[in-house]
Design a protein around this motif. Sequence first.
Motif, PDB file in Angstrom:
ATOM      1  N   VAL A   1      -1.982   5.110  10.415  1.00  0.00           N
ATOM      2  CA  VAL A   1      -1.028   4.805   9.339  1.00  0.00           C
ATOM      3  C   VAL A   1      -1.553   5.416   8.046  1.00  0.00           C
ATOM      4  O   VAL A   1      -2.754   5.639   7.893  1.00  0.00           O
ATOM      5  CB  VAL A   1      -0.823   3.281   9.157  1.00  0.00           C
ATOM      6  N   THR A   2      -0.636   5.669   7.114  1.00  0.00           N
ATOM      7  CA  THR A   2      -1.040   6.227   5.826  1.00  0.00           C
ATOM      8  C   THR A   2      -1.312   5.103   4.836  1.00  0.00           C
ATOM      9  O   THR A   2      -0.846   3.972   5.004  1.00  0.00           O
ATOM     10  CB  THR A   2       0.057   7.136   5.258  1.00  0.00           C
ATOM     11  N   GLN A   3      -2.049   5.436   3.796  1.00  0.00           N
ATOM     12  CA  GLN A   3      -2.296   4.452   2.750  1.00  0.00           C
ATOM     13  C   GLN A   3      -0.990   4.046   2.079  1.00  0.00           C
ATOM     14  O   GLN A   3      -0.826   2.893   1.679  1.00  0.00           O
ATOM     15  CB  GLN A   3      -3.291   5.014   1.734  1.00  0.00           C
ATOM     16  N   ARG A   4      -0.054   4.985   1.966  1.00  0.00           N
ATOM     17  CA  ARG A   4       1.237   4.660   1.356  1.00  0.00           C
ATOM     18  C   ARG A   4       1.989   3.643   2.200  1.00  0.00           C
ATOM     19  O   ARG A   4       2.622   2.727   1.662  1.00  0.00           O
ATOM     20  CB  ARG A   4       2.065   5.951   1.203  1.00  0.00           C
ATOM     21  N   GLU A   5       1.939   3.757   3.521  1.00  0.00           N
ATOM     22  CA  GLU A   5       2.593   2.771   4.389  1.00  0.00           C
ATOM     23  C   GLU A   5       1.986   1.384   4.176  1.00  0.00           C
ATOM     24  O   GLU A   5       2.707   0.373   4.182  1.00  0.00           O
ATOM     25  CB  GLU A   5       2.451   3.173   5.867  1.00  0.00           C
ATOM     26  N   ILE A   6       0.678   1.336   3.997  1.00  0.00           N
ATOM     27  CA  ILE A   6       0.012   0.058   3.759  1.00  0.00           C
ATOM     28  C   ILE A   6       0.453  -0.521   2.416  1.00  0.00           C
ATOM     29  O   ILE A   6       0.712  -1.717   2.300  1.00  0.00           O
ATOM     30  CB  ILE A   6      -1.516   0.230   3.826  1.00  0.00           C
ATOM     31  N   CYS A   7       0.554   0.342   1.402  1.00  0.00           N
ATOM     32  CA  CYS A   7       1.026  -0.114   0.087  1.00  0.00           C
ATOM     33  C   CYS A   7       2.424  -0.708   0.203  1.00  0.00           C
ATOM     34  O   CYS A   7       2.708  -1.785  -0.340  1.00  0.00           O
ATOM     35  CB  CYS A   7       1.058   1.056  -0.901  1.00  0.00           C
ATOM     36  N   ASP A   8       3.304  -0.016   0.916  1.00  0.00           N
ATOM     37  CA  ASP A   8       4.690  -0.480   1.053  1.00  0.00           C
ATOM     38  C   ASP A   8       4.757  -1.800   1.811  1.00  0.00           C
ATOM     39  O   ASP A   8       5.533  -2.697   1.462  1.00  0.00           O
ATOM     40  CB  ASP A   8       5.540   0.581   1.772  1.00  0.00           C
TER      41      ASP A   8
ATOM     42  N   GLY B   1       2.890  -4.512  -0.533  1.00  0.00           N
ATOM     43  CA  GLY B   1       3.299  -4.638  -1.929  1.00  0.00           C
ATOM     44  C   GLY B   1       2.131  -4.495  -2.890  1.00  0.00           C
ATOM     45  O   GLY B   1       2.179  -4.985  -4.022  1.00  0.00           O
ATOM     46  N   SER B   2       1.061  -3.814  -2.437  1.00  0.00           N
ATOM     47  CA  SER B   2      -0.146  -3.660  -3.249  1.00  0.00           C
ATOM     48  C   SER B   2      -0.227  -2.252  -3.825  1.00  0.00           C
ATOM     49  O   SER B   2       0.228  -1.292  -3.195  1.00  0.00           O
ATOM     50  CB  SER B   2      -1.392  -3.918  -2.399  1.00  0.00           C
ATOM     51  N   PRO B   3      -0.841  -2.091  -5.008  1.00  0.00           N
ATOM     52  CA  PRO B   3      -1.015  -0.754  -5.579  1.00  0.00           C
ATOM     53  C   PRO B   3      -2.041   0.044  -4.790  1.00  0.00           C
ATOM     54  O   PRO B   3      -2.909  -0.528  -4.112  1.00  0.00           O
ATOM     55  CB  PRO B   3      -1.498  -1.036  -7.007  1.00  0.00           C
ATOM     56  N   ILE B   4      -1.963   1.358  -4.903  1.00  0.00           N
ATOM     57  CA  ILE B   4      -2.828   2.234  -4.119  1.00  0.00           C
ATOM     58  C   ILE B   4      -4.303   2.006  -4.420  1.00  0.00           C
ATOM     59  O   ILE B   4      -5.149   2.071  -3.518  1.00  0.00           O
ATOM     60  CB  ILE B   4      -2.453   3.718  -4.346  1.00  0.00           C
ATOM     61  N   THR B   5      -4.638   1.691  -5.688  1.00  0.00           N
ATOM     62  CA  THR B   5      -6.050   1.473  -6.021  1.00  0.00           C
ATOM     63  C   THR B   5      -6.610   0.245  -5.292  1.00  0.00           C
ATOM     64  O   THR B   5      -7.741   0.263  -4.804  1.00  0.00           O
ATOM     65  CB  THR B   5      -6.225   1.297  -7.540  1.00  0.00           C
ATOM     66  N   ALA B   6      -5.802  -0.815  -5.206  1.00  0.00           N
ATOM     67  CA  ALA B   6      -6.251  -2.027  -4.506  1.00  0.00           C
ATOM     68  C   ALA B   6      -6.385  -1.768  -3.015  1.00  0.00           C
ATOM     69  O   ALA B   6      -7.330  -2.239  -2.364  1.00  0.00           O
ATOM     70  CB  ALA B   6      -5.276  -3.170  -4.763  1.00  0.00           C
ATOM     71  N   VAL B   7      -5.438  -1.012  -2.455  1.00  0.00           N
ATOM     72  CA  VAL B   7      -5.479  -0.698  -1.025  1.00  0.00           C
ATOM     73  C   VAL B   7      -6.721   0.132  -0.706  1.00  0.00           C
ATOM     74  O   VAL B   7      -7.421  -0.129   0.278  1.00  0.00           O
ATOM     75  CB  VAL B   7      -4.196   0.041  -0.597  1.00  0.00           C
ATOM     76  N   ARG B   8      -7.013   1.121  -1.533  1.00  0.00           N
ATOM     77  CA  ARG B   8      -8.191   1.970  -1.280  1.00  0.00           C
ATOM     78  C   ARG B   8      -9.482   1.162  -1.336  1.00  0.00           C
ATOM     79  O   ARG B   8     -10.384   1.364  -0.520  1.00  0.00           O
ATOM     80  CB  ARG B   8      -8.227   3.111  -2.300  1.00  0.00           C
TER      81      ARG B   8
END
Length: 201
Positions: free
Chosen positions: A11-18, A21-28
């Motif tokens: 999965v992509t980081q963008r899919e995880i964000c979506d 509902g978390s921003p990309i910095t928090a997901v990373r």
Amino acid sequence: MQGVFRPGRLVTQREICDATGSPITAVREALKRLEGEGIVELIAKKGVILREITADEVREIYQLRKLVEVPAVRIYALNHDPEEVATLRRKTMEIINAPMETAEQRQALVQQRTQLDWGLHQTFLRALQSSLVDTIFRNLETRQMLVRLQLPPRYLSHGEAFAEHHEILDAILERAPDKAAQLLADHLDTAKQRFLDAIEY
């Protein structure tokens, strides 16, 4: 843990964000921590894989659990709070008798069972009064959750484990540490085999 992403899938980081509902910095940041715990694998310029747990890892998880939890339940049986045990018995019976007619009820029940199951075992572990054990088992809990995500739904909808919990709690109320320890050892062996049967199936 809600089953949105299955183990082994890229999965992509963008899919995880979506999905979260978390921003990309928090997901990373979260993914870096999970990678350090061996839960995910980060693949440069491609995405993230939620790691699959192997049969050998299941065996190791339950070997460690028996080494620590069986002595813990002996101590707990001798020094437990009867009201706490009574509450655990009541919640266990509610889980055993909970309705499972609809898909929504079954999904909710799986989550309730997961929480009660780990909560019970954590109660035993607290008898050791060891912060090191607590830390180890928090990581172990995440790995065991990954195993659950790999199981077909039929393996998560049965109540046999909670009938075994009820017997252990009865032995604790009797202040029978040897009986409680043997029942818990048998319970962990049975749980290990359930997971292995599902993974190898």
